[in-house]
Design a protein around this motif. Structure first.
Motif, PDB file in Angstrom:
ATOM      1  N   GLY A 259       0.826  -1.193   0.000  1.00  0.00           N
ATOM      2  CA  GLY A 259       0.000   0.000   0.000  1.00  0.00           C
ATOM      3  C   GLY A 259       0.860   1.243   0.000  1.00  0.00           C
ATOM      4  O   GLY A 259       2.101   1.165   0.063  1.00  0.00           O
ATOM      5  N   PRO A 260       0.228   2.404  -0.072  1.00  0.00           N
ATOM      6  CA  PRO A 260       0.995   3.655  -0.151  1.00  0.00           C
ATOM      7  C   PRO A 260       1.783   3.938   1.121  1.00  0.00           C
ATOM      8  O   PRO A 260       1.361   3.599   2.224  1.00  0.00           O
ATOM      9  CB  PRO A 260      -0.091   4.720  -0.380  1.00  0.00           C
ATOM     10  CG  PRO A 260      -1.348   4.107   0.147  1.00  0.00           C
ATOM     11  CD  PRO A 260      -1.228   2.642  -0.106  1.00  0.00           C
ATOM     12  N   VAL A 261       2.942   4.553   0.938  1.00  0.00           N
ATOM     13  CA  VAL A 261       3.771   5.035   2.032  1.00  0.00           C
ATOM     14  C   VAL A 261       4.076   6.503   1.727  1.00  0.00           C
ATOM     15  O   VAL A 261       4.588   6.815   0.657  1.00  0.00           O
ATOM     16  CB  VAL A 261       5.079   4.238   2.169  1.00  0.00           C
ATOM     17  CG1 VAL A 261       5.977   4.847   3.242  1.00  0.00           C
ATOM     18  CG2 VAL A 261       4.781   2.778   2.497  1.00  0.00           C
ATOM     19  N   VAL A 262       3.727   7.386   2.647  1.00  0.00           N
ATOM     20  CA  VAL A 262       3.801   8.822   2.401  1.00  0.00           C
ATOM     21  C   VAL A 262       4.765   9.462   3.392  1.00  0.00           C
ATOM     22  O   VAL A 262       4.693   9.196   4.594  1.00  0.00           O
ATOM     23  CB  VAL A 262       2.413   9.484   2.516  1.00  0.00           C
ATOM     24  CG1 VAL A 262       2.501  10.972   2.200  1.00  0.00           C
ATOM     25  CG2 VAL A 262       1.421   8.797   1.585  1.00  0.00           C
ATOM     26  N   ALA A 263       5.639  10.315   2.874  1.00  0.00           N
ATOM     27  CA  ALA A 263       6.595  11.046   3.706  1.00  0.00           C
ATOM     28  C   ALA A 263       6.190  12.505   3.782  1.00  0.00           C
ATOM     29  O   ALA A 263       6.010  13.166   2.747  1.00  0.00           O
ATOM     30  CB  ALA A 263       8.000  10.923   3.134  1.00  0.00           C
ATOM     31  N   GLY A 264       6.041  13.002   4.997  1.00  0.00           N
ATOM     32  CA  GLY A 264       5.722  14.407   5.192  1.00  0.00           C
ATOM     33  C   GLY A 264       6.942  15.282   4.970  1.00  0.00           C
ATOM     34  O   GLY A 264       8.076  14.786   4.884  1.00  0.00           O
ATOM     35  N   THR A 288      -5.152   7.363  -2.807  1.00  0.00           N
ATOM     36  CA  THR A 288      -5.926   6.475  -3.684  1.00  0.00           C
ATOM     37  C   THR A 288      -6.368   7.189  -4.957  1.00  0.00           C
ATOM     38  O   THR A 288      -6.673   6.537  -5.962  1.00  0.00           O
ATOM     39  CB  THR A 288      -7.159   5.955  -2.940  1.00  0.00           C
ATOM     40  OG1 THR A 288      -7.903   7.066  -2.410  1.00  0.00           O
ATOM     41  CG2 THR A 288      -6.758   5.044  -1.789  1.00  0.00           C
ATOM     42  N   ALA A 289      -6.431   8.512  -4.938  1.00  0.00           N
ATOM     43  CA  ALA A 289      -6.834   9.260  -6.127  1.00  0.00           C
ATOM     44  C   ALA A 289      -5.746   9.300  -7.189  1.00  0.00           C
ATOM     45  O   ALA A 289      -6.020   9.639  -8.347  1.00  0.00           O
ATOM     46  CB  ALA A 289      -7.229  10.688  -5.729  1.00  0.00           C
ATOM     47  N   TRP A 290      -4.512   9.008  -6.825  1.00  0.00           N
ATOM     48  CA  TRP A 290      -3.398   8.974  -7.783  1.00  0.00           C
ATOM     49  C   TRP A 290      -2.947   7.524  -7.887  1.00  0.00           C
ATOM     50  O   TRP A 290      -2.103   7.059  -7.154  1.00  0.00           O
ATOM     51  CB  TRP A 290      -2.265   9.877  -7.315  1.00  0.00           C
ATOM     52  CG  TRP A 290      -1.137  10.009  -8.289  1.00  0.00           C
ATOM     53  CD1 TRP A 290      -1.109   9.568  -9.587  1.00  0.00           C
ATOM     54  CD2 TRP A 290       0.148  10.586  -8.036  1.00  0.00           C
ATOM     55  NE1 TRP A 290       0.095   9.844 -10.165  1.00  0.00           N
ATOM     56  CE2 TRP A 290       0.887  10.486  -9.248  1.00  0.00           C
ATOM     57  CE3 TRP A 290       0.735  11.208  -6.939  1.00  0.00           C
ATOM     58  CZ2 TRP A 290       2.183  10.949  -9.354  1.00  0.00           C
ATOM     59  CZ3 TRP A 290       2.023  11.673  -7.053  1.00  0.00           C
ATOM     60  CH2 TRP A 290       2.743  11.557  -8.254  1.00  0.00           C
ATOM     61  N   GLN A 291      -3.519   6.828  -8.852  1.00  0.00           N
ATOM     62  CA  GLN A 291      -3.281   5.389  -8.948  1.00  0.00           C
ATOM     63  C   GLN A 291      -1.847   5.052  -9.322  1.00  0.00           C
ATOM     64  O   GLN A 291      -1.361   3.966  -9.021  1.00  0.00           O
ATOM     65  CB  GLN A 291      -4.249   4.780  -9.968  1.00  0.00           C
ATOM     66  CG  GLN A 291      -5.704   4.852  -9.531  1.00  0.00           C
ATOM     67  CD  GLN A 291      -6.626   4.134 -10.482  1.00  0.00           C
ATOM     68  OE1 GLN A 291      -6.238   3.766 -11.588  1.00  0.00           O
ATOM     69  NE2 GLN A 291      -7.865   3.943 -10.062  1.00  0.00           N
ATOM     70  N   ARG A 295       5.967   4.711  -4.832  1.00  0.00           N
ATOM     71  CA  ARG A 295       5.993   4.205  -3.453  1.00  0.00           C
ATOM     72  C   ARG A 295       7.446   4.135  -2.999  1.00  0.00           C
ATOM     73  O   ARG A 295       8.202   3.341  -3.550  1.00  0.00           O
ATOM     74  CB  ARG A 295       5.335   2.829  -3.372  1.00  0.00           C
ATOM     75  CG  ARG A 295       5.233   2.270  -1.947  1.00  0.00           C
ATOM     76  CD  ARG A 295       4.516   0.925  -1.983  1.00  0.00           C
ATOM     77  NE  ARG A 295       4.266   0.435  -0.638  1.00  0.00           N
ATOM     78  CZ  ARG A 295       5.104  -0.330   0.057  1.00  0.00           C
ATOM     79  NH1 ARG A 295       6.251  -0.701  -0.455  1.00  0.00           N
ATOM     80  NH2 ARG A 295       4.777  -0.730   1.281  1.00  0.00           N
ATOM     81  N   PRO A 296       7.851   4.976  -2.059  1.00  0.00           N
ATOM     82  CA  PRO A 296       7.052   5.965  -1.319  1.00  0.00           C
ATOM     83  C   PRO A 296       6.830   7.236  -2.132  1.00  0.00           C
ATOM     84  O   PRO A 296       7.461   7.427  -3.171  1.00  0.00           O
ATOM     85  CB  PRO A 296       7.940   6.250  -0.102  1.00  0.00           C
ATOM     86  CG  PRO A 296       9.329   6.049  -0.625  1.00  0.00           C
ATOM     87  CD  PRO A 296       9.249   4.923  -1.612  1.00  0.00           C
ATOM     88  N   VAL A 297       5.965   8.094  -1.611  1.00  0.00           N
ATOM     89  CA  VAL A 297       5.639   9.344  -2.278  1.00  0.00           C
ATOM     90  C   VAL A 297       5.677  10.469  -1.259  1.00  0.00           C
ATOM     91  O   VAL A 297       5.384  10.261  -0.077  1.00  0.00           O
ATOM     92  CB  VAL A 297       4.254   9.258  -2.953  1.00  0.00           C
ATOM     93  CG1 VAL A 297       3.157   9.041  -1.919  1.00  0.00           C
ATOM     94  CG2 VAL A 297       3.965  10.497  -3.787  1.00  0.00           C
ATOM     95  N   PRO A 304      -2.403  18.358  -5.083  1.00  0.00           N
ATOM     96  CA  PRO A 304      -3.704  18.515  -5.742  1.00  0.00           C
ATOM     97  C   PRO A 304      -4.761  17.547  -5.218  1.00  0.00           C
ATOM     98  O   PRO A 304      -5.918  17.936  -5.004  1.00  0.00           O
ATOM     99  CB  PRO A 304      -3.388  18.260  -7.221  1.00  0.00           C
ATOM    100  CG  PRO A 304      -2.069  17.585  -7.248  1.00  0.00           C
ATOM    101  CD  PRO A 304      -1.326  18.062  -6.047  1.00  0.00           C
ATOM    102  N   GLU A 305      -4.376  16.283  -5.001  1.00  0.00           N
ATOM    103  CA  GLU A 305      -5.338  15.322  -4.446  1.00  0.00           C
ATOM    104  C   GLU A 305      -5.759  15.714  -3.044  1.00  0.00           C
ATOM    105  O   GLU A 305      -6.938  15.588  -2.673  1.00  0.00           O
ATOM    106  CB  GLU A 305      -4.738  13.916  -4.450  1.00  0.00           C
ATOM    107  CG  GLU A 305      -4.632  13.255  -5.820  1.00  0.00           C
ATOM    108  CD  GLU A 305      -3.434  13.724  -6.606  1.00  0.00           C
ATOM    109  OE1 GLU A 305      -3.332  13.376  -7.795  1.00  0.00           O
ATOM    110  OE2 GLU A 305      -2.572  14.446  -6.029  1.00  0.00           O
ATOM    111  N   ARG A 306      -4.819  16.166  -2.251  1.00  0.00           N
ATOM    112  CA  ARG A 306      -5.138  16.600  -0.891  1.00  0.00           C
ATOM    113  C   ARG A 306      -6.072  17.808  -0.906  1.00  0.00           C
ATOM    114  O   ARG A 306      -6.998  17.908  -0.096  1.00  0.00           O
ATOM    115  CB  ARG A 306      -3.859  16.937  -0.129  1.00  0.00           C
ATOM    116  CG  ARG A 306      -3.002  15.739   0.223  1.00  0.00           C
ATOM    117  CD  ARG A 306      -1.599  16.154   0.658  1.00  0.00           C
ATOM    118  NE  ARG A 306      -1.647  17.165   1.716  1.00  0.00           N
ATOM    119  CZ  ARG A 306      -0.604  17.896   2.105  1.00  0.00           C
ATOM    120  NH1 ARG A 306       0.567  17.739   1.498  1.00  0.00           N
ATOM    121  NH2 ARG A 306      -0.730  18.783   3.061  1.00  0.00           N
ATOM    122  N   ALA A 307      -5.837  18.731  -1.827  1.00  0.00           N
ATOM    123  CA  ALA A 307      -6.703  19.910  -1.921  1.00  0.00           C
ATOM    124  C   ALA A 307      -8.113  19.516  -2.320  1.00  0.00           C
ATOM    125  O   ALA A 307      -9.102  20.023  -1.754  1.00  0.00           O
ATOM    126  CB  ALA A 307      -6.118  20.891  -2.930  1.00  0.00           C
TER     127      ALA A 307
END
Length: 401
Positions: A259-264, A288-291, A295-297, A304-307
């Motif tokens: 699954g996705p792994v996100v770095a702040g 999930t909106a950016w298929q 990984r990681p991102v 844009p997806e967060r907005a």
């Protein structure tokens, strides 16, 4: 007149000890043996001499208790006895933190050596081999008891550290990080690195302690400081020591589940880590909106997806870091970017609509890249720029947006 019967049987007589003389001499010599052991420690162990008087006093009591416990064990070798309680129960729990396991082994070895050197004097004639064999068996038991004491102390400390670490991680994620959280982190060995970021992903099934330990191993290999924990189905890592969140996430990605792994984003310290954690959490939700997301991102790559997912910080960041700088750079840049993205989608088409030469459009788009860091010719960047334009116009029309 006969004595009345009480109905109680006589207590069985205790069998005589097979080595009564040696036992008696051992009891008489216990005080002097303890004094000799303490003197030998003071002579041969530099760390003992350097300790505060209070700790030396406790160590002396442990040595005395060890000799007394051996005497009792020699008296009744078959009786069930808790040697760790008999010997180490005299000292406070803090002593296991004041002296290391190696130092405790040296203390026990010194005491055993003193007792062994006194066997010929303490043992009754003919009992020397018996006392020597008993001391060898007792030395093995005291070694196991020492290991047990330190294992229990380490287990208790580990459980306490895990609770403390969980409090720090929760405080960062909930936005409640304060000086208290910084103090707790310091107690866990966190030495306030300059660059901090938060990495979020899905925790694997199974023992969470194994996952946490895997993160720590990866962090040691990458020379990073980490505070980590499994919260629900999420694996949270607060990492410090490197100014590249993507590199940090890549070095720690192994223990994460699929699954996705996100770095702040990188922040200056633990108190500011909430901002990185909130960005990573919002990115994880919107990923999930950016298929085709890598990984990681980075959380900033998901702006844009967060907005669109109603993340106010992402909206503000897009407006303040993209739209406002373009607005300040001149109306021509905004107009050119808008026409290029929303109508023409080509240099020549945009030039025709703007009544300028294609080279002028090309120059202005390069300026957009210089001002914002996002290239209009890149599909992903173009999407981000377009969302920023929309949000900027909405903000100009309604300052509350």
């Amino acid at each position: 007149m006969p004595e009345p019967e009480t109905g109680k049987p006589d207590a069985p007589a205790q069998p005589a000890h097979p080595h009564t003389a040696t036992l008696k001499r051992l009891e008489q010599s216990s005080g002097s043996l303890a004094a000799q052991a303490i003197a030998r420690m003071d002579e041969t162990l530099p760390w003992y001499r350097a300790m505060p008087p209070e700790n030396r006093s406790w160590i002396g009591l442990v040595a005395q208790a060890g000799i007394a416990a051996f005497t009792e064990w020699f008296r009744r070798p078959d009786a069930p006895q808790a040697i760790s309680t008999d010997v180490f129960g005299t000292a406070p729990r803090e002593l296991t933190r004041a002296i290391t396991l190696r130092q405790t082994v040296e203390m026990v070895r010194t005491t055993i050596e003193v007792m062994e050197s006194a066997i010929d004097e303490v043992a009754a004639p003919g009992d020397e081999s018996v006392l020597r064999e008993a001391l060898l068996v007792y030395a093995r038991e005291i070694a196991f008891a020492t290991a047990q004491v330190y294992a229990q102390a380490a287990e208790a400390r580990g459980a306490w550290d895990a609770r403390l670490e969980s409090l720090v991680v929760n405080a960062v994620l909930s936005g409640e990080a304060d000086e208290g959280a910084v103090s707790r982190a310091a107690a866990l060995g966190w030495n306030s690195p300059e660059h901090v970021c938060v990495v979020l992903g899905t925790a694997p099934d199974g023992d969470s302690e194994l996952t946490v330990e895997a993160i720590r191993r990866a962090a040691r290999h990458a020379k990073l400081q980490v505070l980590t924990g499994v919260l629900g189905d999420r694996l949270v890592v607060i990492a410090g020591g490197r100014n590249d969140p993507l590199a940090v996430a890549k070095s720690l990605i192994g223990p994460f589940a699929q699954g996705p792994v996100v770095a702040g984003p990188v922040v200056p310290d633990l108190l500011a880590a909430t901002r990185s954690a909130q960005a990573a959490a919002a990115g994880l939700k919107a990923c999930t909106a950016w298929q085709d997301a890598p990984r990681p991102v980075l959380a900033d790559d998901l702006l844009p997806e967060r907005a669109i997912a109603s993340d106010p910080s992402a909206r503000e960041q897009l407006v303040e870091e993209i739209y406002r700088p373009l607005e300040e750079a001149g109306a021509a840049l905004l107009e050119t970017l808008s026409v290029y993205l929303e109508q023409a989608s080509s240099l020549e088409g945009a030039a025709r609509m703007l009544f300028v030469h294609p080279n002028t459009v090309r120059y202005r788009l390069r300026r957009v890249t210089d001002v914002t860091g996002w290239s209009p010719s890149d599909v992903r960047s173009a999407f981000t720029l377009r969302i920023a334009l929309i949000l900027g116009r909405l903000a100009d029309g309604d300052p509350q947006l």
